[in-house]
Design a protein around this motif. Structure first.
Motif: not given
Lengths: 259, 74
Positions: A30-45, B60-66
């Motif tokens: 649900x994060x806005x485009x380009x938001x660092x939240x998504x990236x941080x979620x992914x690396x934790x996962x 690696x840098x993609x916030x949405x993992x697409x």
């Protein structure tokens, strides 16, 4: 050099070197485009997958943009009242000491309403990981000024820029907790460039490994962007962050364990 | 001499067109498409296929993992 390999020949399952981890769900964040939240979620996962601890990890998400984290990460996640994630994580970790417990909090949560819980959990040296996303603003509620908002930075409640004489100074939470005896590993990272993402990932992995050894509180600040709150394009917001946020919130380790 | 070739696949429907991958790519492989997905985002797409080395920086840098990355040694 002759090179006649077609794209179809490269795109085969055996050549796959990177794909989204299965610990992230297929839901669109649900994060806005380009938001660092998504990236941080992914690396934790990704770390959870690499360490093979999907069923042993419990996340605590309080209030803020991160509130919907349970929709995006396929692990156990407990909701907490605004700012109270370190208190909830304390309870979970004390009752289930063999689990990996982390909180995931924004600056409006951790550095404002949750200041007391954060400082006391760190001071007690609770054996948890605190991931602190600092974008200097209340992102979810419309870009209001947060304790971490920079001097002179515009927000919806400081339209002429933060006036320190009236609104006080920005708060460096990470520097504060680094001085407490309970914290074991305190670092400040970012996720706006590939190199920084890799460094942040290493830091989070290290923190979870320390947790396994019962070393104490690990605190990782991720200096992040808020394109919507800052009213900028995503790439522009990352450049603005480098130019304005990093001088005040310099990246690097604040407290590293003595080897 | 072995040459490393890469390729990326973008999940177009999940891409939000933030463009972070475009500036992260050292080989200028990616651009934002003039077309949009069903949500109206100008999604990222590889245009300069031959330059891709499969370094994974974009993914690696993609916030949405697409982004998925493939790589072979030629």
């Amino acid at each position: 050099m002759a090179d006649n390999i077609s794209i179809e020949e490269i795109i085969k399952p055996e050549n796959l070197v990177y794909a989204k981890t299965g610990v992230m769900t297929d839901n669109i964040t649900s994060y806005c485009p380009g938001c660092g939240h998504g990236t941080t979620h992914r690396i934790i996962a990704e770390i959870i997958e690499e360490m093979g601890i999907q069923s042993e990890t419990i996340g605590v998400a309080p209030v803020g943009c991160s509130v919907l984290m349970y929709n995006f990460m396929d692990i156990d996640i407990q909701q907490a009242a605004h700012g109270r994630a370190p208190a909830v994580a304390t309870a979970i970790k004390r009752l289930l000491p063999e689990k990996f417990v982390f909180t995931y909090q924004g600056d409006g949560d951790l550095a404002a309403i949750g200041t007391a819980e954060t400082i006391h959990a760190c001071n007690r040296g609770e054996n948890i990981l605190i991931v602190f996303i600092n974008n200097g603003i209340y992102g979810m509620t419309g870009g209001q000024m947060a304790p971490t908002t920079l001097e002179g930075m515009k927000s919806s409640t400081s339209p002429y820029g933060r006036d320190v004489a009236m609104m006080g100074n920005p708060l460096k939470m990470t520097d504060i907790v680094a001085t407490l005896p309970g914290t074991y590993y305190v670092t400040r990272q970012s996720v706006h460039k590939p190199g920084n993402v890799r460094k942040s990932k290493k830091a989070i992995r290290k923190a979870l490994e320390y947790q396994k050894l019962n070393k104490g509180t690990c605190f990782i600040e991720i200096v992040s962007n808020c394109p919507s709150g800052w009213k900028m394009e995503p790439v522009e917001s990352n450049e603005w962050m480098e130019k304005n946020m990093f001088p005040f919130y310099p990246l690097g380790d604040l407290k590293v364990p003595a080897e | 001499m072995a040459k490393v070739r890469g390729a990326i696949v973008v999940d177009i429907e999940k891409c939000k067109g933030c463009g972070v991958c475009v500036v992260a790519c050292p080989a200028s492989v990616i651009e934002l498409s003039p077309n949009v997905n069903s949500k109206g985002y100008h999604y990222a797409e590889p245009v300069n296929h031959d330059a891709c080395t499969g370094c994974t920086n974009c993914a690696v840098v993609c916030p949405d993992g697409v982004i998925s990355v493939y790589r072979i040694k030629n």
